[in-house]
Design an enzyme around this catalytic site. Structure first.
Site, PDB file in Angstrom:
ATOM      1  N   HIS A  91     -42.781  32.235 -90.769  1.00 33.31           N
ATOM      2  CA  HIS A  91     -41.758  33.115 -90.608  1.00 33.31           C
ATOM      3  C   HIS A  91     -39.953  33.172 -91.219  1.00 33.31           C
ATOM      4  O   HIS A  91     -40.495  32.183 -90.047  1.00 33.31           O
ATOM      5  CB  HIS A  91     -41.658  34.698 -89.459  1.00 33.31           C
ATOM      6  CG  HIS A  91     -43.230  35.231 -89.793  1.00 33.31           C
ATOM      7  ND1 HIS A  91     -43.046  36.596 -88.863  1.00 33.31           N
ATOM      8  CD2 HIS A  91     -44.132  35.139 -89.937  1.00 33.31           C
ATOM      9  CE1 HIS A  91     -44.891  36.848 -88.941  1.00 33.31           C
ATOM     10  NE2 HIS A  91     -45.114  36.580 -89.576  1.00 33.31           N
ATOM     11  N   GLU A  93     -37.485  33.875 -89.728  1.00 30.57           N
ATOM     12  CA  GLU A  93     -37.198  33.495 -88.036  1.00 30.57           C
ATOM     13  C   GLU A  93     -36.739  32.154 -87.682  1.00 30.57           C
ATOM     14  O   GLU A  93     -36.625  31.826 -86.877  1.00 30.57           O
ATOM     15  CB  GLU A  93     -37.218  35.146 -87.370  1.00 30.57           C
ATOM     16  CG  GLU A  93     -36.448  36.176 -88.044  1.00 30.57           C
ATOM     17  CD  GLU A  93     -37.649  36.739 -88.305  1.00 30.57           C
ATOM     18  OE1 GLU A  93     -37.393  38.222 -88.917  1.00 30.57           O
ATOM     19  OE2 GLU A  93     -38.632  35.826 -89.048  1.00 30.57           O
ATOM     20  N   CYS A 119     -40.849  39.996 -85.389  1.00 26.65           N
ATOM     21  CA  CYS A 119     -41.991  40.177 -85.469  1.00 26.65           C
ATOM     22  C   CYS A 119     -42.274  39.648 -83.572  1.00 26.65           C
ATOM     23  O   CYS A 119     -41.548  39.403 -82.700  1.00 26.65           O
ATOM     24  CB  CYS A 119     -43.448  39.397 -85.792  1.00 26.65           C
ATOM     25  SG  CYS A 119     -43.666  37.918 -85.713  1.00 26.65           S
ATOM     26  N   CYS A 122     -42.384  35.983 -83.276  1.00 27.99           N
ATOM     27  CA  CYS A 122     -40.977  35.538 -83.612  1.00 27.99           C
ATOM     28  C   CYS A 122     -39.709  35.998 -82.036  1.00 27.99           C
ATOM     29  O   CYS A 122     -39.070  35.605 -82.289  1.00 27.99           O
ATOM     30  CB  CYS A 122     -40.077  35.741 -84.587  1.00 27.99           C
ATOM     31  SG  CYS A 122     -41.145  35.237 -86.184  1.00 27.99           S
TER      32      CYS A 122
END
Length: 165
Positions: A91, A93, A119, A122
């Site tokens: 991801h 992040e 999410c 993260c």
């Protein structure tokens, strides 16, 4: 319309608008077949790291068939947020945090700007990285990450402005 010291018309963007527009620029580098996402870490009004969603270095790009889970999601066989254990993509992040770590840059006390709310995984990384504020534009369909960040005392703000990226 006001003019600045150089005679340019328009308004100078605020910091949140400025950094969110950069997160949108970062997402253009994605190699993931899911919607593009971008994130950046800022400390003392300076960008310290950026990240976008996609496969790890040296792994076949998702957009070139490198991730079966994303291929299934594109085909409508998997819903957003499901079967993430099958996904080889990182991801935005996550990548912003890992790039800072790779280069020995401390993330403690920083702010993360992200085009998509983090999410749960993260969110846990954000907490453990010492990030104190998250400014996110789009919502994520799961609430656990928000709850964890709230429990950890992280300031979570929804960015509501427009971004010209």
């Amino acid at each position: 319309m006001t003019k600045d010291a150089y005679g340019r018309e328009g308004k100078r963007p605020g910091w949140d608008e400025y950094f969110m527009s950069m997160a949108h620029a970062v997402k253009t580098r994605t190699n993931c077949s899911s919607p593009a996402k971008g994130a950046l870490l800022v400390r003392n009004k300076q960008i310290i790291s950026t990240g976008y969603n996609g496969t790890p270095k040296g792994i076949k790009n998702c957009i070139d068939g490198g991730c079966e889970r994303c291929k299934d999601a594109r085909a409508g066989k998997v819903k957003s947020g499901e079967q993430l254990d099958r996904c080889v993509c990182s991801h935005a992040e996550e990548n912003a945090i890992l790039q800072a770590a790779l280069h020995g840059i401390a993330t403690e006390g920083s702010t993360m700007y992200t085009t998509f709310r983090p999410c749960t995984t993260c969110s846990k990384m954000i907490i453990n990285a010492g990030i104190v504020r998250v400014v996110a534009q789009e919502d994520y369909p799961h609430e656990l990450g928000i709850e964890l960040m709230k429990q950890a005392g992280i300031i979570l703000e929804k960015y509501k402005g427009d971004v010209d990226a």
